[in-house]
Design a protein around this motif. Structure first.
Motif, PDB file in Angstrom:
ATOM      1  N   MET A   1     -28.072  29.522  46.071  1.00 41.97           N
ATOM      2  CA  MET A   1     -27.022  29.607  47.062  1.00 41.97           C
ATOM      3  C   MET A   1     -27.489  30.598  48.132  1.00 41.97           C
ATOM      4  SD  MET A   1     -22.920  30.663  46.724  1.00 41.97           S
ATOM      5  CE  MET A   1     -22.892  30.438  45.013  1.00 41.97           C
ATOM      6  N   GLY A   2     -27.441  30.177  49.374  1.00 43.12           N
ATOM      7  CA  GLY A   2     -27.853  31.024  50.485  1.00 43.12           C
ATOM      8  C   GLY A   2     -26.833  32.107  50.787  1.00 43.12           C
ATOM      9  N   GLN A   3     -27.237  33.051  51.629  1.00 47.39           N
ATOM     10  CA  GLN A   3     -26.362  34.181  51.950  1.00 47.39           C
ATOM     11  C   GLN A   3     -25.050  33.745  52.609  1.00 47.39           C
ATOM     12  OE1 GLN A   3     -27.297  37.902  52.821  1.00 47.39           O
ATOM     13  NE2 GLN A   3     -28.722  37.940  51.124  1.00 47.39           N
ATOM     14  N   ILE A   4     -25.150  32.796  53.537  1.00 52.78           N
ATOM     15  CA  ILE A   4     -23.932  32.315  54.215  1.00 52.78           C
ATOM     16  C   ILE A   4     -23.013  31.652  53.203  1.00 52.78           C
ATOM     17  CG2 ILE A   4     -23.034  30.745  55.983  1.00 52.78           C
ATOM     18  CD1 ILE A   4     -24.469  33.211  57.106  1.00 52.78           C
ATOM     19  N   ASP A   5     -23.584  30.854  52.293  1.00 55.87           N
ATOM     20  CA  ASP A   5     -22.774  30.219  51.247  1.00 55.87           C
ATOM     21  C   ASP A   5     -22.110  31.260  50.351  1.00 55.87           C
ATOM     22  OD1 ASP A   5     -23.443  27.641  52.080  1.00 55.87           O
ATOM     23  OD2 ASP A   5     -25.218  27.576  50.788  1.00 55.87           O
ATOM     24  N   GLN A   6     -22.850  32.311  50.008  1.00 56.84           N
ATOM     25  CA  GLN A   6     -22.288  33.364  49.165  1.00 56.84           C
ATOM     26  C   GLN A   6     -21.133  34.072  49.870  1.00 56.84           C
ATOM     27  OE1 GLN A   6     -25.046  35.838  46.752  1.00 56.84           O
ATOM     28  NE2 GLN A   6     -26.646  34.787  47.946  1.00 56.84           N
ATOM     29  N   LEU A   7     -21.312  34.361  51.141  1.00 53.23           N
ATOM     30  CA  LEU A   7     -20.240  34.995  51.920  1.00 53.23           C
ATOM     31  C   LEU A   7     -19.016  34.086  52.011  1.00 53.23           C
ATOM     32  CD1 LEU A   7     -22.340  36.570  54.821  1.00 53.23           C
ATOM     33  CD2 LEU A   7     -21.113  37.817  53.023  1.00 53.23           C
ATOM     34  N   PHE A   8     -19.267  32.806  52.268  1.00 52.10           N
ATOM     35  CA  PHE A   8     -18.172  31.854  52.400  1.00 52.10           C
ATOM     36  C   PHE A   8     -17.409  31.713  51.083  1.00 52.10           C
ATOM     37  CE2 PHE A   8     -16.545  27.501  51.979  1.00 52.10           C
ATOM     38  CZ  PHE A   8     -15.636  27.490  53.034  1.00 52.10           C
ATOM     39  N   TRP A   9     -18.120  31.396  49.995  1.00 52.07           N
ATOM     40  CA  TRP A   9     -17.454  31.160  48.719  1.00 52.07           C
ATOM     41  C   TRP A   9     -16.874  32.445  48.127  1.00 52.07           C
ATOM     42  CZ3 TRP A   9     -15.569  26.747  48.011  1.00 52.07           C
ATOM     43  CH2 TRP A   9     -16.214  25.612  48.511  1.00 52.07           C
ATOM     44  N   GLY A  10     -17.542  33.567  48.357  1.00 46.82           N
ATOM     45  CA  GLY A  10     -16.978  34.842  47.921  1.00 46.82           C
ATOM     46  C   GLY A  10     -15.655  35.127  48.613  1.00 46.82           C
ATOM     47  N   SER A  11     -15.588  34.834  49.914  1.00 49.44           N
ATOM     48  CA  SER A  11     -14.345  35.021  50.674  1.00 49.44           C
ATOM     49  C   SER A  11     -13.252  34.080  50.182  1.00 49.44           C
ATOM     50  CB  SER A  11     -14.591  34.790  52.163  1.00 49.44           C
ATOM     51  OG  SER A  11     -15.512  35.726  52.657  1.00 49.44           O
ATOM     52  N   ILE A  12     -13.633  32.854  49.869  1.00 51.13           N
ATOM     53  CA  ILE A  12     -12.655  31.875  49.364  1.00 51.13           C
ATOM     54  C   ILE A  12     -12.075  32.332  48.026  1.00 51.13           C
ATOM     55  CG2 ILE A  12     -12.372  29.504  48.473  1.00 51.13           C
ATOM     56  CD1 ILE A  12     -12.550  29.654  51.532  1.00 51.13           C
ATOM     57  N   VAL A  13     -12.940  32.726  47.095  1.00 54.42           N
ATOM     58  CA  VAL A  13     -12.462  33.158  45.779  1.00 54.42           C
ATOM     59  C   VAL A  13     -11.630  34.433  45.905  1.00 54.42           C
ATOM     60  CG1 VAL A  13     -13.149  33.866  43.450  1.00 54.42           C
ATOM     61  CG2 VAL A  13     -14.364  32.006  44.590  1.00 54.42           C
ATOM     62  N   LEU A  14     -12.047  35.364  46.749  1.00 54.79           N
ATOM     63  CA  LEU A  14     -11.259  36.560  47.008  1.00 54.79           C
ATOM     64  C   LEU A  14      -9.876  36.168  47.540  1.00 54.79           C
ATOM     65  CD1 LEU A  14     -12.435  39.811  48.696  1.00 54.79           C
ATOM     66  CD2 LEU A  14     -10.265  38.806  49.301  1.00 54.79           C
ATOM     67  N   GLY A  15      -9.837  35.234  48.466  1.00 49.70           N
ATOM     68  CA  GLY A  15      -8.561  34.784  49.024  1.00 49.70           C
ATOM     69  C   GLY A  15      -7.659  34.150  47.982  1.00 49.70           C
ATOM     70  N   VAL A  16      -8.237  33.342  47.106  1.00 51.66           N
ATOM     71  CA  VAL A  16      -7.443  32.732  46.031  1.00 51.66           C
ATOM     72  C   VAL A  16      -6.879  33.814  45.119  1.00 51.66           C
ATOM     73  CG1 VAL A  16      -7.570  31.256  43.963  1.00 51.66           C
ATOM     74  CG2 VAL A  16      -8.635  30.501  46.102  1.00 51.66           C
ATOM     75  N   CYS A  17      -7.706  34.806  44.808  1.00 49.49           N
ATOM     76  CA  CYS A  17      -7.235  35.917  43.968  1.00 49.49           C
ATOM     77  C   CYS A  17      -6.122  36.701  44.660  1.00 49.49           C
ATOM     78  CB  CYS A  17      -8.393  36.833  43.596  1.00 49.49           C
ATOM     79  SG  CYS A  17      -9.478  36.126  42.336  1.00 49.49           S
ATOM     80  N   ALA A  18      -6.215  36.879  45.958  1.00 48.13           N
ATOM     81  CA  ALA A  18      -5.154  37.565  46.701  1.00 48.13           C
ATOM     82  C   ALA A  18      -3.850  36.785  46.593  1.00 48.13           C
ATOM     83  CB  ALA A  18      -5.557  37.759  48.161  1.00 48.13           C
ATOM     84  N   VAL A  19      -3.934  35.469  46.715  1.00 45.88           N
ATOM     85  CA  VAL A  19      -2.742  34.624  46.585  1.00 45.88           C
ATOM     86  C   VAL A  19      -2.170  34.732  45.172  1.00 45.88           C
ATOM     87  CG1 VAL A  19      -1.930  32.231  46.585  1.00 45.88           C
ATOM     88  CG2 VAL A  19      -3.386  33.056  48.446  1.00 45.88           C
TER      89      VAL A  19
END
Length: 147
Positions: free
Chosen positions: A1-19
């Motif tokens: 997984m590339g850096q951009i993918d890691q940033l994107f998916w990390g942000s998505i999972v963080l957002g789901v956890c926030a919800v």
């Protein structure tokens, strides 16, 4: 997984956890409102104890769900093979203990760091929630004079 993918998916999972976390706190507020009325028949110390314990239980449940979610995502993405390793890493990272005895493969390290960011943010919200609740539950006589 590339850096951009890691940033994107990390942000998505963080957002789901926030919800998840905000949702659980919202459920906790509703639950506290429902149990507050019947508790008025009991001593003040019982009221405070029950309300704080219910809030605490909901917060622990929320954090537990999030750690399992992070562990499941890392298994799904093939960052780990074994659930125990994934769950242990997710818990140690989420709590920001970070022992370092189990590390992610290099292509997941930025993604994994988002687990720590999630924990910091959600523990902060939990702390604010409990401080606010306890502040509202304490009798005015314990809070001291106002300036």
């Amino acid at each position: 997984m590339g850096q951009i993918d890691q940033l994107f998916w990390g942000s998505i999972v963080l957002g789901v956890c926030a919800v998840i976390h905000v949702g659980m706190l919202t459920v906790a507020i509703g639950l506290l409102e429902r149990i507050a009325q019947p508790l008025h028949l009991h001593r003040r110390s019982v009221q405070v104890a029950v309300m704080v314990l219910v809030a605490f239980a909901m917060i622990v449940l929320s954090h537990t769900i999030q750690v399992w979610f992070w562990a499941g995502i890392m298994i799904y993405m093939d960052a780990f093979v074994f659930w125990f390793d994934s769950l242990y890493f997710a818990l140690v990272t989420y709590t920001t203990v970070g022992y370092g005895d189990i590390v992610l493969p290099i292509e997941f390290r930025v993604f994994g760091a988002f687990g720590g960011v999630t924990g910091i943010l959600c523990f902060g919200i939990s702390t604010a929630f409990l401080v606010s609740l306890i502040g509202r539950l304490l009798p005015r006589s314990l809070m001291g004079p106002r300036d």
